[in-house]
Design an enzyme around this catalytic site. Structure first.
Site, PDB file in Angstrom:
ATOM      1  N   PHE A 117      -1.240  59.698   2.371  1.00 48.37           N
ATOM      2  CA  PHE A 117      -1.887  59.143   3.597  1.00 48.37           C
ATOM      3  C   PHE A 117      -1.366  57.521   3.541  1.00 48.37           C
ATOM      4  O   PHE A 117      -0.589  57.373   4.701  1.00 48.37           O
ATOM      5  CB  PHE A 117      -3.224  59.175   3.493  1.00 48.37           C
ATOM      6  CG  PHE A 117      -4.101  58.611   4.499  1.00 48.37           C
ATOM      7  CD1 PHE A 117      -3.609  58.488   5.775  1.00 48.37           C
ATOM      8  CD2 PHE A 117      -5.099  57.770   4.277  1.00 48.37           C
ATOM      9  CE1 PHE A 117      -4.270  57.900   6.700  1.00 48.37           C
ATOM     10  CE2 PHE A 117      -5.783  57.226   5.123  1.00 48.37           C
ATOM     11  CZ  PHE A 117      -5.570  57.177   6.552  1.00 48.37           C
ATOM     12  N   ILE A 118      -1.656  56.914   2.653  1.00 49.41           N
ATOM     13  CA  ILE A 118      -1.422  55.448   2.589  1.00 49.41           C
ATOM     14  C   ILE A 118       0.272  55.229   2.492  1.00 49.41           C
ATOM     15  O   ILE A 118       0.884  54.390   2.915  1.00 49.41           O
ATOM     16  CB  ILE A 118      -2.076  54.674   1.810  1.00 49.41           C
ATOM     17  CG1 ILE A 118      -3.717  54.924   2.029  1.00 49.41           C
ATOM     18  CG2 ILE A 118      -1.805  53.170   1.896  1.00 49.41           C
ATOM     19  CD1 ILE A 118      -4.574  54.361   1.031  1.00 49.41           C
ATOM     20  N   ALA A 143       0.933  57.088  -6.234  1.00 47.75           N
ATOM     21  CA  ALA A 143       0.764  58.396  -6.831  1.00 47.75           C
ATOM     22  C   ALA A 143      -0.319  58.308  -7.775  1.00 47.75           C
ATOM     23  O   ALA A 143      -0.321  57.720  -8.867  1.00 47.75           O
ATOM     24  CB  ALA A 143       1.962  58.712  -7.680  1.00 47.75           C
ATOM     25  N   LYS A 156      -7.201  61.267  -6.943  1.00 43.12           N
ATOM     26  CA  LYS A 156      -8.342  60.280  -6.001  1.00 43.12           C
ATOM     27  C   LYS A 156      -9.735  60.630  -5.536  1.00 43.12           C
ATOM     28  O   LYS A 156     -10.355  59.992  -4.955  1.00 43.12           O
ATOM     29  CB  LYS A 156      -7.723  59.622  -5.000  1.00 43.12           C
ATOM     30  CG  LYS A 156      -7.232  60.293  -3.773  1.00 43.12           C
ATOM     31  CD  LYS A 156      -6.460  59.648  -2.839  1.00 43.12           C
ATOM     32  CE  LYS A 156      -6.274  60.298  -1.603  1.00 43.12           C
ATOM     33  NZ  LYS A 156      -7.200  60.526  -0.732  1.00 43.12           N
ATOM     34  N   SER A 169      -8.298  49.406  -6.096  1.00 36.50           N
ATOM     35  CA  SER A 169      -9.324  49.720  -5.157  1.00 36.50           C
ATOM     36  C   SER A 169     -10.604  48.973  -5.370  1.00 36.50           C
ATOM     37  O   SER A 169     -10.981  48.306  -6.537  1.00 36.50           O
ATOM     38  CB  SER A 169      -9.801  51.317  -5.584  1.00 36.50           C
ATOM     39  OG  SER A 169     -10.839  51.607  -5.035  1.00 36.50           O
ATOM     40  N   TYR A 199     -12.470  58.293 -12.115  1.00 42.10           N
ATOM     41  CA  TYR A 199     -11.403  57.812 -10.793  1.00 42.10           C
ATOM     42  C   TYR A 199     -11.361  56.232 -11.301  1.00 42.10           C
ATOM     43  O   TYR A 199     -10.544  55.528 -11.092  1.00 42.10           O
ATOM     44  CB  TYR A 199     -11.532  58.244  -9.619  1.00 42.10           C
ATOM     45  CG  TYR A 199     -11.079  57.589  -8.468  1.00 42.10           C
ATOM     46  CD1 TYR A 199      -9.773  57.671  -8.450  1.00 42.10           C
ATOM     47  CD2 TYR A 199     -11.880  56.843  -7.927  1.00 42.10           C
ATOM     48  CE1 TYR A 199      -9.056  56.843  -7.504  1.00 42.10           C
ATOM     49  CE2 TYR A 199     -11.183  55.784  -6.952  1.00 42.10           C
ATOM     50  CZ  TYR A 199      -9.580  55.848  -6.563  1.00 42.10           C
ATOM     51  OH  TYR A 199      -9.188  55.279  -5.683  1.00 42.10           O
ATOM     52  N   LYS A 247      -8.604  53.050 -12.057  1.00 42.96           N
ATOM     53  CA  LYS A 247      -8.168  51.906 -11.430  1.00 42.96           C
ATOM     54  C   LYS A 247      -8.300  50.690 -12.506  1.00 42.96           C
ATOM     55  O   LYS A 247      -7.483  49.621 -12.328  1.00 42.96           O
ATOM     56  CB  LYS A 247      -8.962  51.672 -10.248  1.00 42.96           C
ATOM     57  CG  LYS A 247      -8.481  52.862  -9.106  1.00 42.96           C
ATOM     58  CD  LYS A 247      -7.031  52.812  -8.981  1.00 42.96           C
ATOM     59  CE  LYS A 247      -6.514  54.006  -7.840  1.00 42.96           C
ATOM     60  NZ  LYS A 247      -5.124  54.021  -7.746  1.00 42.96           N
ATOM     61  N   ASN A 295     -11.852  50.889   2.608  1.00 43.30           N
ATOM     62  CA  ASN A 295     -11.653  52.272   3.016  1.00 43.30           C
ATOM     63  C   ASN A 295     -10.488  52.403   4.169  1.00 43.30           C
ATOM     64  O   ASN A 295     -11.009  52.045   5.193  1.00 43.30           O
ATOM     65  CB  ASN A 295     -13.013  52.566   3.659  1.00 43.30           C
ATOM     66  CG  ASN A 295     -14.248  52.619   2.438  1.00 43.30           C
ATOM     67  OD1 ASN A 295     -14.409  51.558   1.954  1.00 43.30           O
ATOM     68  ND2 ASN A 295     -14.703  53.731   2.066  1.00 43.30           N
ATOM     69  N   ARG A 319     -19.610  50.161   4.691  1.00 41.52           N
ATOM     70  CA  ARG A 319     -18.301  50.138   3.928  1.00 41.52           C
ATOM     71  C   ARG A 319     -17.284  49.443   4.776  1.00 41.52           C
ATOM     72  O   ARG A 319     -17.710  49.142   6.136  1.00 41.52           O
ATOM     73  CB  ARG A 319     -17.658  51.400   3.681  1.00 41.52           C
ATOM     74  CG  ARG A 319     -18.405  52.368   2.820  1.00 41.52           C
ATOM     75  CD  ARG A 319     -18.271  51.860   1.347  1.00 41.52           C
ATOM     76  NE  ARG A 319     -19.010  52.828   0.482  1.00 41.52           N
ATOM     77  CZ  ARG A 319     -20.301  52.628   0.228  1.00 41.52           C
ATOM     78  NH1 ARG A 319     -21.042  51.762   0.562  1.00 41.52           N
ATOM     79  NH2 ARG A 319     -20.773  53.647  -0.683  1.00 41.52           N
ATOM     80  N   GLY A 333     -23.879  58.171  -7.038  1.00 37.14           N
ATOM     81  CA  GLY A 333     -22.694  57.136  -7.300  1.00 37.14           C
ATOM     82  C   GLY A 333     -22.406  56.397  -6.069  1.00 37.14           C
ATOM     83  O   GLY A 333     -21.521  55.297  -6.124  1.00 37.14           O
ATOM     84  N   ASP A 334     -23.138  56.648  -4.837  1.00 39.31           N
ATOM     85  CA  ASP A 334     -22.647  55.661  -3.669  1.00 39.31           C
ATOM     86  C   ASP A 334     -23.545  54.335  -3.907  1.00 39.31           C
ATOM     87  O   ASP A 334     -24.702  54.208  -4.178  1.00 39.31           O
ATOM     88  CB  ASP A 334     -23.291  56.453  -2.515  1.00 39.31           C
ATOM     89  CG  ASP A 334     -22.386  57.523  -1.742  1.00 39.31           C
ATOM     90  OD1 ASP A 334     -21.128  57.382  -2.322  1.00 39.31           O
ATOM     91  OD2 ASP A 334     -22.825  58.328  -1.010  1.00 39.31           O
TER      92      ASP A 334
END
Length: 340
Positions: free
Chosen positions: A12-13, A83, A86, A126, A151, A155, A181, A233, A299-300
């Site tokens: 995507f990115i 790569a 995620k 991130s 994850y 990072k 985001n 976010r 986890g949010d």
């Protein structure tokens, strides 16, 4: 122009960054193992830029394969490293998979870059490194909190590995870009976000629900201490994000960096709640979205948005596109993908 390697360049990115690099005249080589992307993305990149980047299918866990790549492409001047696996939930279930894929591959690339007379390295990091920050907006000086998931930990560890390597490798210059985001798609609708399986992120879930692929969107919690009770976010348009990678790379190639390891937050500086994102989608699409409030998700964090002053002032970069722009492009992309 300089030859630049983009790992995960069909993602995507990564794909949006390849487009911006080619638009600036860079000679791009992509490595991707196609585990979460498609070779068809090359057609989209070519349609936008008029040029097909060199593509090598390679699993970066293959150390010998990485060595052979750099032996063949020994004129690479910079690497933008996307790569990585995620999905936060998957990382909790499969931690070793994440440590092998996200850390081992980084080490193999850095080992090759150490051999070059000079190299510039951009790391896809991130805002997860900050966890629930003590103060908002979040500056680059905010403490790195204990990671909420394997994850997130990859990072943090990745940044530490790069920093330690730069300390003892004067020929290596690196920037870690901590993004918030990423959302949206290229305005041409030739490339966009195409998650394999059930989307892990809010916006593709919204567009898939609106097109009829998902029954309804689950909004995780409406009892957070925010204006409308849903999590907040910082949603940044992927094209703005891609352009920031090119600006950061130029900084290193032109020797404008102040240290040989630097960090920058990439966001809009504005937080939007889950319900505000839903409303933005409904506004630009004219569709009524089916959603329901469910319990909080483990986890949010409550709220996270960037202080963008360092990126604005040091990099000379700022976002130009709005949340409405992002939602409109994401919806147009979804419709194209589904043939609607």
């Amino acid at each position: 122009m300089s030859k630049i390697l983009v790992t995960g360049g069909l993602g995507f990115i990564g794909s949006h960054t390849v487009v911006e690099l080619q638009n600036e005249g860079y000679d791009v080589v992509i490595i991707d193992d196609l585990s979460n992307s498609s070779e068809n993305v090359l057609d989209g990149i070519t349609a936008i830029t008029g040029k097909t980047p060199v593509f090598e299918k390679l699993d970066l866990k293959d150390k010998a394969g990485v060595e052979a790549f750099f032996a063949k492409h020994n004129d690479v001047k910079g690497v933008i490293h996307f790569a990585a696996s995620k999905a936060v939930g998957e990382s909790v279930q499969e931690p070793l998979l994440y440590y092998e894929n996200n850390i081992g591959t980084l080490v193999y690339i850095l080992k090759e870059l150490k051999k070059l007379p000079s190299a510039s390295f951009i790391f896809s990091s991130s805002c997860t490194v900050y966890g629930q920050a003590d103060e908002l907006p979040i500056t680059e000086n905010a403490p790195v909190k204990q990671a909420e998931s394997p994850y997130g930990n990859t990072k943090q560890i990745g940044e530490e590995i790069i920093k330690d390597t730069c300390k003892v490798t004067p020929s290596l210059k690196a920037i870690a870009l901590r993004y918030f985001n990423p959302v949206g798609a290229h305005e041409s609708v030739e490339i966009g976000e195409l998650p394999i399986g059930v989307p892990q992120n809010l916006v593709p879930f919204i567009t898939q629900t609106a097109i009829g692929l998902r029954e309804e969107l689950s909004v995780f919690g409406d009892d957070y201490p925010t204006p409308d009770g849903t999590c907040i976010r910082d949603y940044i348009h992927v094209v703005d994000l891609a352009k920031a990678h090119v600006v950061a790379l130029k900084r290193l190639l032109d020797g404008k960096n102040k240290e040989n390891y630097e960090t920058f937050n990439l966001g809009t500086g504005k937080g939007s709640s889950v319900l505000e994102v839903v409303q933005a989608f409904e506004r630009v699409s004219g569709e009524k979205l089916k959603y329901k409030i469910v319990g909080r998700r483990e986890g949010d964090i409550i709220s996270a948005y960037a202080d963008t002053n360092k990126a604005n002032n040091e990099l000379g970069w700022k976002t130009e596109l709005t949340l409405d722009d992002a939602m409109r492009s994401a919806w147009n992309w979804e419709k194209k993908v589904r043939g609607k």
